[in-house]
Write a protein that holds these residues in place. Structure first.
Motif, PDB file in Angstrom:
ATOM      1  N   GLU A 197       0.934  -1.293  -0.175  1.00 43.72           N
ATOM      2  CA  GLU A 197      -0.013  -0.172  -0.147  1.00 43.72           C
ATOM      3  C   GLU A 197       0.834   1.356  -0.012  1.00 43.72           C
ATOM      4  OE1 GLU A 197      -2.491   0.129   3.184  1.00 43.72           O
ATOM      5  OE2 GLU A 197      -3.624  -1.577   2.777  1.00 43.72           O
ATOM      6  N   PHE A 198       0.912   2.085  -1.141  1.00 43.93           N
ATOM      7  CA  PHE A 198       1.493   3.438  -0.893  1.00 43.93           C
ATOM      8  C   PHE A 198       0.456   4.405  -0.373  1.00 43.93           C
ATOM      9  CE2 PHE A 198       4.546   2.809  -5.035  1.00 43.93           C
ATOM     10  CZ  PHE A 198       4.699   1.457  -4.875  1.00 43.93           C
ATOM     11  N   ARG A 199       1.159   5.148   0.283  1.00 39.74           N
ATOM     12  CA  ARG A 199       0.605   6.032   1.264  1.00 39.74           C
ATOM     13  C   ARG A 199       1.125   7.622   0.929  1.00 39.74           C
ATOM     14  NH1 ARG A 199      -2.833   4.465   5.231  1.00 39.74           N
ATOM     15  NH2 ARG A 199      -3.458   2.328   5.205  1.00 39.74           N
ATOM     16  N   GLY A 200       0.056   8.702   0.997  1.00 34.64           N
ATOM     17  CA  GLY A 200       0.904  10.012   1.139  1.00 34.64           C
ATOM     18  C   GLY A 200       1.290  10.410  -0.294  1.00 34.64           C
ATOM     19  N   GLU A 201       2.042  11.190   0.066  1.00 36.94           N
ATOM     20  CA  GLU A 201       2.754  11.716  -1.509  1.00 36.94           C
ATOM     21  C   GLU A 201       3.822  10.746  -1.968  1.00 36.94           C
ATOM     22  OE1 GLU A 201       3.794  15.949  -0.789  1.00 36.94           O
ATOM     23  OE2 GLU A 201       1.760  16.540  -0.135  1.00 36.94           O
ATOM     24  N   ILE A 202       3.554  10.313  -3.090  1.00 37.42           N
ATOM     25  CA  ILE A 202       4.726   9.417  -3.773  1.00 37.42           C
ATOM     26  C   ILE A 202       5.603  10.429  -4.818  1.00 37.42           C
ATOM     27  CG2 ILE A 202       5.211   7.356  -4.966  1.00 37.42           C
ATOM     28  CD1 ILE A 202       3.759   7.241  -2.136  1.00 37.42           C
ATOM     29  N   ASP A 203       6.604  10.918  -4.146  1.00 37.84           N
ATOM     30  CA  ASP A 203       7.469  11.909  -5.033  1.00 37.84           C
ATOM     31  C   ASP A 203       8.934  11.357  -5.063  1.00 37.84           C
ATOM     32  OD1 ASP A 203       8.400  12.237  -2.383  1.00 37.84           O
ATOM     33  OD2 ASP A 203       7.483  14.241  -2.159  1.00 37.84           O
ATOM     34  N   ILE A 204       9.986  11.734  -5.271  1.00 34.23           N
ATOM     35  CA  ILE A 204      11.230  11.316  -5.447  1.00 34.23           C
ATOM     36  C   ILE A 204      11.599  10.925  -4.062  1.00 34.23           C
ATOM     37  CG2 ILE A 204      12.329  13.502  -5.135  1.00 34.23           C
ATOM     38  CD1 ILE A 204      14.533  12.360  -7.302  1.00 34.23           C
ATOM     39  N   PHE A 262       1.237  11.776  -6.874  1.00 36.97           N
ATOM     40  CA  PHE A 262       2.016  10.660  -7.266  1.00 36.97           C
ATOM     41  C   PHE A 262       2.556  11.291  -8.699  1.00 36.97           C
ATOM     42  CE2 PHE A 262       2.234   6.836 -10.154  1.00 36.97           C
ATOM     43  CZ  PHE A 262       2.602   5.953  -9.214  1.00 36.97           C
ATOM     44  N   ASP A 263       4.013  11.502  -8.524  1.00 32.62           N
ATOM     45  CA  ASP A 263       4.427  12.175  -9.639  1.00 32.62           C
ATOM     46  C   ASP A 263       5.302  11.004 -10.458  1.00 32.62           C
ATOM     47  OD1 ASP A 263       6.898  11.683  -8.342  1.00 32.62           O
ATOM     48  OD2 ASP A 263       7.414  13.732  -8.011  1.00 32.62           O
ATOM     49  N   PRO A 278      -8.552   9.962  -9.342  1.00 34.35           N
ATOM     50  CA  PRO A 278      -8.605  10.181 -10.839  1.00 34.35           C
ATOM     51  C   PRO A 278      -7.541  10.861 -11.408  1.00 34.35           C
ATOM     52  CG  PRO A 278     -10.408  11.216  -9.342  1.00 34.35           C
ATOM     53  CD  PRO A 278      -9.686  10.456  -8.193  1.00 34.35           C
ATOM     54  N   LEU A 279      -6.737  11.821 -10.735  1.00 36.26           N
ATOM     55  CA  LEU A 279      -5.525  12.308 -11.424  1.00 36.26           C
ATOM     56  C   LEU A 279      -4.646  11.365 -11.621  1.00 36.26           C
ATOM     57  CD1 LEU A 279      -5.166  15.617  -9.600  1.00 36.26           C
ATOM     58  CD2 LEU A 279      -6.162  15.460 -11.700  1.00 36.26           C
ATOM     59  N   THR A 280      -4.431  10.200 -10.850  1.00 34.75           N
ATOM     60  CA  THR A 280      -3.478   9.025 -11.124  1.00 34.75           C
ATOM     61  C   THR A 280      -3.754   8.418 -12.340  1.00 34.75           C
ATOM     62  OG1 THR A 280      -2.719   9.326  -8.599  1.00 34.75           O
ATOM     63  CG2 THR A 280      -1.936   7.447  -9.812  1.00 34.75           C
ATOM     64  N   LEU A 281      -5.107   8.264 -12.245  1.00 34.01           N
ATOM     65  CA  LEU A 281      -5.590   7.354 -13.186  1.00 34.01           C
ATOM     66  C   LEU A 281      -5.392   7.708 -14.737  1.00 34.01           C
ATOM     67  CD1 LEU A 281      -8.961   6.011 -11.626  1.00 34.01           C
ATOM     68  CD2 LEU A 281      -6.981   4.679 -12.457  1.00 34.01           C
TER      69      LEU A 281
END
Length: 134
Positions: free
Chosen positions: A32-39, A70-71, A99-102
């Motif tokens: 489970e990824f959580r929160g802000e997935i950035d670098i 998610f970047d 929605p934005l990640t999709l």
């Protein structure tokens, strides 16, 4: 007086980092990824992702339902997981409802390689959980 059977409380998945939790379900490792997935998050997640995807025949579900952001670093994690699992004859499923990640998954073509499911049950219920190809 009849006593009702005690139900086990639902346990929260074990945290590996503040951005990643995991648990086992129906023969799959669910990350489970959580929160802000950035670098910064990707740097924390990569060693755990590599450990899970290094096993031959691994059955892995990446669950993105608990993300806020998610970047491209997150996209790299998904591509990396897919490549590693497929190279070892495993199966990978993706759960995503954001929605934005999709939209990003569709625009980059990743949704064709790794079709997102809307629920964890749908991902775990796939009898032959394979990733698509272009």
């Amino acid at each position: 007086m009849r006593q009702e059977p005690r139900q086990e409380p639902r346990r929260e998945p074990a945290p590996l980092t503040r951005h990643l939790r995991f648990h086992q379900d129906r023969g799959h490792t669910v990350l489970e990824f959580r929160g802000e997935i950035d670098i910064a998050a990707a740097t924390e997640i990569t060693p755990y992702l590599d450990r899970v995807t290094d096993r031959p025949g691994a059955r892995v579900v990446l669950d993105l339902r608990h993300i806020d952001f998610f970047d491209c670093s997150g996209l790299r994690l998904l591509y990396r997981a897919r490549r590693r699992v497929l190279d070892r004859d495993g199966h990978l499923q993706l759960v995503c409802t954001h929605p934005l990640t999709l939209r990003v998954l569709r625009l980059t073509g990743l949704s064709r390689l790794l079709p997102p499911r809307s629920t964890l049950d749908a991902a775990l219920g796939q009898s032959e959980a394979t990733s698509g190809s272009l």
